[in-house]
Design a protein around this motif. Structure first.
Motif, PDB file in Angstrom:
ATOM      1  N   PRO A 180      10.242  30.336  74.670  1.00  8.90           N
ATOM      2  CA  PRO A 180      11.101  31.531  74.558  1.00  8.90           C
ATOM      3  C   PRO A 180      11.479  32.075  75.937  1.00  8.90           C
ATOM      4  O   PRO A 180      10.644  32.178  76.839  1.00  8.90           O
ATOM      5  N   ALA A 181      12.746  32.395  76.103  1.00  6.97           N
ATOM      6  CA  ALA A 181      13.246  32.897  77.380  1.00  6.97           C
ATOM      7  C   ALA A 181      14.332  33.922  77.125  1.00  6.97           C
ATOM      8  O   ALA A 181      15.066  33.840  76.139  1.00  6.97           O
ATOM      9  N   MET A 182      14.458  34.864  78.024  1.00 13.02           N
ATOM     10  CA  MET A 182      15.436  35.931  77.863  1.00 13.02           C
ATOM     11  C   MET A 182      16.777  35.533  78.451  1.00 13.02           C
ATOM     12  O   MET A 182      16.854  34.777  79.417  1.00 13.02           O
ATOM     13  N   SER A 183      17.801  36.086  77.863  1.00 18.12           N
ATOM     14  CA  SER A 183      19.131  35.938  78.419  1.00 18.12           C
ATOM     15  C   SER A 183      19.197  36.604  79.789  1.00 18.12           C
ATOM     16  O   SER A 183      18.537  37.622  80.037  1.00 18.12           O
ATOM     17  N   SER A 184      19.985  36.022  80.677  1.00 11.76           N
ATOM     18  CA  SER A 184      20.129  36.603  82.014  1.00 11.76           C
ATOM     19  C   SER A 184      20.810  37.962  81.978  1.00 11.76           C
ATOM     20  O   SER A 184      20.759  38.718  82.947  1.00 11.76           O
ATOM     21  N   ASN A 185      21.443  38.297  80.868  1.00 12.45           N
ATOM     22  CA  ASN A 185      22.124  39.580  80.732  1.00 12.45           C
ATOM     23  C   ASN A 185      21.213  40.694  80.233  1.00 12.45           C
ATOM     24  O   ASN A 185      21.658  41.839  80.086  1.00 12.45           O
ATOM     25  N   VAL A 186      19.951  40.365  79.967  1.00 11.22           N
ATOM     26  CA  VAL A 186      19.036  41.325  79.352  1.00 11.22           C
ATOM     27  C   VAL A 186      17.953  41.721  80.341  1.00 11.22           C
ATOM     28  O   VAL A 186      17.310  40.855  80.955  1.00 11.22           O
ATOM     29  N   HIS A 187      17.726  43.013  80.507  1.00  7.07           N
ATOM     30  CA  HIS A 187      16.637  43.508  81.348  1.00  7.07           C
ATOM     31  C   HIS A 187      15.313  43.271  80.625  1.00  7.07           C
ATOM     32  O   HIS A 187      15.234  43.371  79.389  1.00  7.07           O
ATOM     33  N   PRO A 188      14.239  42.965  81.369  1.00  6.06           N
ATOM     34  CA  PRO A 188      12.952  42.740  80.710  1.00  6.06           C
ATOM     35  C   PRO A 188      12.504  43.883  79.803  1.00  6.06           C
ATOM     36  O   PRO A 188      11.921  43.638  78.743  1.00  6.06           O
ATOM     37  N   ALA A 217      19.142  36.958  64.603  1.00  3.50           N
ATOM     38  CA  ALA A 217      19.676  38.165  65.237  1.00  3.50           C
ATOM     39  C   ALA A 217      19.395  38.223  66.724  1.00  3.50           C
ATOM     40  O   ALA A 217      20.222  38.728  67.498  1.00  3.50           O
ATOM     41  N   THR A 218      18.234  37.718  67.177  1.00  2.00           N
ATOM     42  CA  THR A 218      17.824  37.962  68.568  1.00  2.00           C
ATOM     43  C   THR A 218      17.446  36.700  69.333  1.00  2.00           C
ATOM     44  O   THR A 218      17.059  36.802  70.492  1.00  2.00           O
ATOM     45  N   GLY A 219      17.563  35.531  68.699  1.00  4.19           N
ATOM     46  CA  GLY A 219      17.234  34.295  69.407  1.00  4.19           C
ATOM     47  C   GLY A 219      17.948  34.151  70.738  1.00  4.19           C
ATOM     48  O   GLY A 219      17.321  33.852  71.769  1.00  4.19           O
ATOM     49  N   PRO A 220      19.266  34.373  70.797  1.00  3.32           N
ATOM     50  CA  PRO A 220      19.970  34.244  72.081  1.00  3.32           C
ATOM     51  C   PRO A 220      19.633  35.352  73.077  1.00  3.32           C
ATOM     52  O   PRO A 220      19.979  35.242  74.257  1.00  3.32           O
ATOM     53  N   ILE A 221      18.968  36.407  72.631  1.00  2.00           N
ATOM     54  CA  ILE A 221      18.673  37.534  73.510  1.00  2.00           C
ATOM     55  C   ILE A 221      17.328  37.353  74.207  1.00  2.00           C
ATOM     56  O   ILE A 221      17.222  37.476  75.429  1.00  2.00           O
ATOM     57  N   THR A 222      16.284  37.061  73.414  1.00  2.74           N
ATOM     58  CA  THR A 222      14.937  36.928  73.988  1.00  2.74           C
ATOM     59  C   THR A 222      14.253  35.608  73.643  1.00  2.74           C
ATOM     60  O   THR A 222      13.154  35.343  74.125  1.00  2.74           O
ATOM     61  N   GLY A 223      14.883  34.799  72.817  1.00  4.44           N
ATOM     62  CA  GLY A 223      14.198  33.628  72.286  1.00  4.44           C
ATOM     63  C   GLY A 223      13.459  33.943  71.004  1.00  4.44           C
ATOM     64  O   GLY A 223      12.968  33.043  70.327  1.00  4.44           O
ATOM     65  N   ALA A 224      13.358  35.238  70.651  1.00 10.43           N
ATOM     66  CA  ALA A 224      12.780  35.688  69.384  1.00 10.43           C
ATOM     67  C   ALA A 224      11.415  35.071  69.126  1.00 10.43           C
ATOM     68  O   ALA A 224      11.177  34.439  68.105  1.00 10.43           O
ATOM     69  N   ALA A 225      10.493  35.290  70.050  1.00 11.43           N
ATOM     70  CA  ALA A 225       9.143  34.754  69.872  1.00 11.43           C
ATOM     71  C   ALA A 225       8.402  35.506  68.777  1.00 11.43           C
ATOM     72  O   ALA A 225       7.833  34.904  67.867  1.00 11.43           O
ATOM     73  N   MET A 226       8.353  36.830  68.884  1.00 13.06           N
ATOM     74  CA  MET A 226       7.610  37.685  67.944  1.00 13.06           C
ATOM     75  C   MET A 226       6.150  37.273  67.856  1.00 13.06           C
ATOM     76  O   MET A 226       5.462  37.611  66.890  1.00 13.06           O
ATOM     77  N   ASN A 227       5.681  36.534  68.842  1.00 12.21           N
ATOM     78  CA  ASN A 227       4.377  35.878  68.714  1.00 12.21           C
ATOM     79  C   ASN A 227       3.909  35.452  70.103  1.00 12.21           C
ATOM     80  O   ASN A 227       4.464  34.503  70.681  1.00 12.21           O
ATOM     81  N   PRO A 228       2.897  36.112  70.669  1.00 10.15           N
ATOM     82  CA  PRO A 228       2.444  35.727  72.004  1.00 10.15           C
ATOM     83  C   PRO A 228       1.979  34.286  72.112  1.00 10.15           C
ATOM     84  O   PRO A 228       2.174  33.646  73.147  1.00 10.15           O
TER      85      PRO A 228
END
Length: 245
Positions: A118-126, A172-183
């Protein structure tokens, strides 16, 4: 809890292994198969969601089918599981995620593991990413407690309800954060593939969201539940229900 903790921990490891193995491969369909256009967001979402659904159905009686440290944290925070057993669950979940990542890396190369982290989009702040992970995990744990833990819910619905929640969160959020929802889903491939960008997001967000949802269900929605079973469900079935007594 289980009369044989090793069964519950093995179930947690297998379920998390399946989630990571299928999840990482679904993300890498194009690269591995050489085809174009097969690894759509819908494919990835359904691969993760259906894996969770079938693993919950198959292993829920053994361990409660957490497969996720954020879910386990919710059980510990609401007193449904001791901190010591919760730590064992998390260790088993991480072990399953790491083993799945190692197998994918051995079969298809570490690049596939890195791509499946899982990785965040470059357009999204941590901070925004952590908020998104918190909200999606909140919804997931809300559904888990509302369908698998609350004794008033139909028992037959919870595997698919949980799996579909994973799928819709990814859509909904895969392209935003990778949508891990799970450490564990984030840590396993990160350890093997070496992708650590904003890794804290995948712990802070899910843990906060999961614990918040667990408390909401436990303290507010389930406070008028009619039976004691509501307070203990979500863990392994009693031995007598599994023919082990």
């Amino acid at each position: 809890m289980s009369d044989n903790p090793s069964r519950a921990l093995t179930a947690e490891a297998i379920g998390t292994f399946a989630l990571c193995f299928i999840g990482i491969l679904s993300i890498n369909l194009d690269a591995i198969s050489g085809a174009d256009g097969t690894a759509s967001l819908t494919t990835v979402a359904l691969a993760h969601g259906l894996t969770i659904a079938v693993m919950v159905a198959a292993l829920g009686a053994l361990s409660g089918a957490h497969f996720n440290p954020a879910v386990t944290a919710g059980f510990v925070a609401t007193g449904r599981m001791t901190p010591a057993r919760g730590a064992q669950y998390v260790a088993a979940q991480v072990a399953g995620a790491v083993l799945a990542s190692l197998l994918v890396g051995f079969l298809f190369g570490l690049e596939a593991v890195a791509a499946g982290t899982p990785a965040m989009s470059s357009n999204v702040h941590p901070l925004g990413g952590a908020a998104v992970e918190a909200v999606t995990t909140f919804l997931l744990v809300l559904v888990i407690f509302g369908t698998a833990v609350d004794a008033r819910a139909p028992r037959s619905v919870y595997p698919m309800a949980i799996g579909l929640t994973v799928a819709l969160d990814i859509m909904a959020t895969g392209p935003i954060t990778g949508a891990a929802m799970n450490p564990a889903r984030a840590l396993g491939p990160a350890l093997v593939g070496g992708q650590w960008g904003a890794h804290w997001v995948y712990w802070v967000g899910p843990l906060l969201g999961g614990v918040a949802a667990a408390f909401l269900q436990h303290r507010f929605f389930m406070v008028t539940a009619p039976s004691r079973e509501t307070a203990v469900r979500g863990g392994p079935a009693p031995a007598e229900e599994r023919g082990l007594a």
